[in-house]
Enzyme design. Structure first.
Site, PDB file in Angstrom:
ATOM      1  N   CYS A  80       0.825  -1.220   0.000  1.00 49.29           N
ATOM      2  CA  CYS A  80       0.000   0.000   0.000  1.00 49.29           C
ATOM      3  C   CYS A  80       0.850   1.256   0.000  1.00 49.29           C
ATOM      4  CB  CYS A  80      -0.925  -0.016   1.217  1.00 49.29           C
ATOM      5  SG  CYS A  80      -1.931   1.480   1.353  1.00 49.29           S
ATOM      6  N   ARG A  83      -0.091   4.683   2.994  1.00 50.72           N
ATOM      7  CA  ARG A  83      -0.051   4.429   4.434  1.00 50.72           C
ATOM      8  C   ARG A  83       0.204   5.630   5.329  1.00 50.72           C
ATOM      9  NH1 ARG A  83       4.059  -0.390   4.585  1.00 50.72           N
ATOM     10  NH2 ARG A  83       4.368   0.011   2.353  1.00 50.72           N
ATOM     11  N   TRP A 251      -9.099   5.620  -0.250  1.00 51.83           N
ATOM     12  CA  TRP A 251      -9.628   6.295  -1.435  1.00 51.83           C
ATOM     13  C   TRP A 251      -8.763   5.863  -2.605  1.00 51.83           C
ATOM     14  CZ3 TRP A 251      -7.452   9.093   2.663  1.00 51.83           C
ATOM     15  CH2 TRP A 251      -6.161   9.584   2.428  1.00 51.83           C
ATOM     16  N   GLU A 256      -5.008   3.570 -10.452  1.00 55.74           N
ATOM     17  CA  GLU A 256      -5.595   2.232 -10.245  1.00 55.74           C
ATOM     18  C   GLU A 256      -6.741   2.017 -11.224  1.00 55.74           C
ATOM     19  OE1 GLU A 256      -6.104   3.009  -5.702  1.00 55.74           O
ATOM     20  OE2 GLU A 256      -6.035   0.840  -5.986  1.00 55.74           O
TER      21      GLU A 256
HETATM   22  N1  ARG Z   1      -6.671  -1.564  -7.095  1.00 57.06           N
HETATM   23  C1  ARG Z   1      -7.941  -1.906  -6.547  1.00 57.06           C
HETATM   24  C2  ARG Z   1      -9.049  -1.399  -7.460  1.00 57.06           C
HETATM   25  O1  ARG Z   1      -8.782  -0.799  -8.447  1.00 57.06           O
HETATM   26  C3  ARG Z   1      -8.133  -1.309  -5.162  1.00 57.06           C
HETATM   27  C4  ARG Z   1      -7.056  -1.633  -4.154  1.00 57.06           C
HETATM   28  C5  ARG Z   1      -7.070  -0.711  -2.947  1.00 57.06           C
HETATM   29  N2  ARG Z   1      -6.876   0.660  -3.345  1.00 57.06           N
HETATM   30  C6  ARG Z   1      -6.970   1.710  -2.543  1.00 57.06           C
HETATM   31  N3  ARG Z   1      -6.805   2.893  -3.055  1.00 57.06           N
HETATM   32  N4  ARG Z   1      -7.200   1.585  -1.246  1.00 57.06           N
HETATM   33  O2  ARG Z   1     -10.215  -1.523  -7.196  1.00 57.06           O
END
Ligand code: ARG
Length: 381
Positions: A80, A83, A251, A256
């Protein structure tokens, strides 16, 4: 790395029949009480916990221990990047919930607490697994995910990552609309009731339609994504006690969604479509059409969430925050375990300061684990 006071835990398979390890309980309690002087002296608490483990095979965390344990698990999450804010985690103690109905309504509450306003990090912790006994869990990988269908002409519809899980819930009687962004039902399993399906109410599902700051045609792609990433299939382990149902969320970092969920060839695979709309020369890789489309998709994601007032951060800002986290942990004389392949953002890697160094990979506890079993369950039960 050998850090005084930290034992290195090799990843061992989880034996749910095993009693809580008294050494792990003691290590957790000593560390947590040392980090939180307001919890008072640890020795009397250790005596109680040792006696509880001897009598019952496990022990019960106080609300403070549970809350700090969950924060430590986030702090130890080596994949992560986010953090820095570990202390701000809102911990909801849901250990008393038993029935699937109760669990469901608390999960809806979780999503609303996390997603109303600008997104806050929340974890809901349900009952621990007692040695040798069955326990409740959620079979979904995240509380909100989109169904994936194998389209008739071989062209997938929705999120292909969820194709196996979608087939499974269809087998349990669910019918999706067959569209690109159908939110999957929750599959809640309890020892008394077995598997039960629940449709999330609209008020629990916050979504953002994806638009682009300059390209008006972007709206026509019909893209959207959910506001809250809430992982629901990881086991939380604190001081030798296992919590198989402890969904948590932070968030999103834009990449991602923009560089993985909507871009990966085995997910929504949008780059060829976007490049065509941009009029790029896709006849050769060396025109870098993929990269150009990728940047515009990522701009669109960040722009859309910002416009909608949904908290999101870009990978440059999040990289700086992770550096700040490493500095503050160094001041507290704690190691920061990190996995390079996850910490480095999936776009513009070399632009991130996180790219240019190595990290310690340690399995520190408390921790979140993705059991093989849980991973398999996410794709098919
Ligand atoms: N990568 C994953 C997704 O696209 C989420 C993983 C956790 N990500 C976060 N920002 N807490 O759904």
């Amino acid at each position: 790395m050998n850090v005084p006071g930290y034992r290195d835990h090799p990843s061992e398979p989880w034996d749910r029949a095993a009693p809580a390890d008294p050494a792990e309980a003691e290590e957790f309690l000593r560390r947590s009480y040392a980090e939180n002087p307001r919890l008072g002296p640890v020795e009397p608490r250790l005596a109680i916990v040792r006696a509880q483990i001897a009598a019952t095979g496990t022990y019960v965390h106080t609300t403070d221990e549970l809350a700090h344990g969950a924060k430590m698990a986030w702090r130890n999450a080596s994949r992560c990047i986010g953090r820095l804010y570990w202390k701000s985690l809102l911990v909801l103690d849901r250990r008393r919930a038993r029935t699937a109905d109760e669990i469901f309504s608390l999960l809806v509450h979780h999503l609303r607490t996390a997603g109303d306003g600008p997104i806050r990090p929340v974890i809901s912790i349900f009952a621990p697994a007692h040695p040798g006994q069955p326990f409740a869990r959620v079979r979904n990988e995240q509380l909100i995910r989109y169904a994936g269908y194998r389209g008739e002409n071989g062209c997938p519809v929705g999120d292909p990552r969820q194709a196996g899980f979608t087939e499974t819930v269809q087998g349990l009687g669910w019918h999706g609309k067959g569209e690109q962004f159908d939110v999957l039902p929750l599959v809640i399993e309890t020892p008394e009731e077995g598997l039960r399906l629940y449709e999330l109410p609209e008020r629990a599902i916050r979504e953002v339609p994806i638009t682009h700051p300059e390209y008006g045609w972007f709206t026509e792609l019909g893209l959207r994504w959910h506001a809250v990433p809430a992982i629901s299939n990881m086991r939380l382990t604190i001081g030798g006690v296992h919590y198989p149902l402890a969904p948590f969320n932070g968030w999103y970092m834009g990449s991602e969604i923009g560089a993985r969920n909507l871009a990966d060839a085995d997910r929504y695979d949008m780059l060829p479509t976007i490049a065509a709309r941009m009029g790029l020369d896709t006849s050769r890789e060396s025109t870098l059409w993929r990269d150009r489309a990728l940047v515009e998709l990522n701009r669109a994601v960040l722009h859309s969430y910002e416009q909608a007032g949904v908290r999101i951060s870009d990978h440059h800002t999040e990289s700086q925050r992770f550096l700040a986290h490493m500095r503050s942990e160094a001041r507290a004389e704690r190691p920061v375990p990190a996995d390079w392949t996850w910490i480095v953002p999936p776009i513009s890697g070399g632009l991130s300061p996180l790219f240019h160094r190595y990290y310690e990979e340690m399995d520190l506890r408390p921790a979140f684990y993705l059991d093989d079993e849980a991973a398999a369950a996410a794709s098919g039960l």
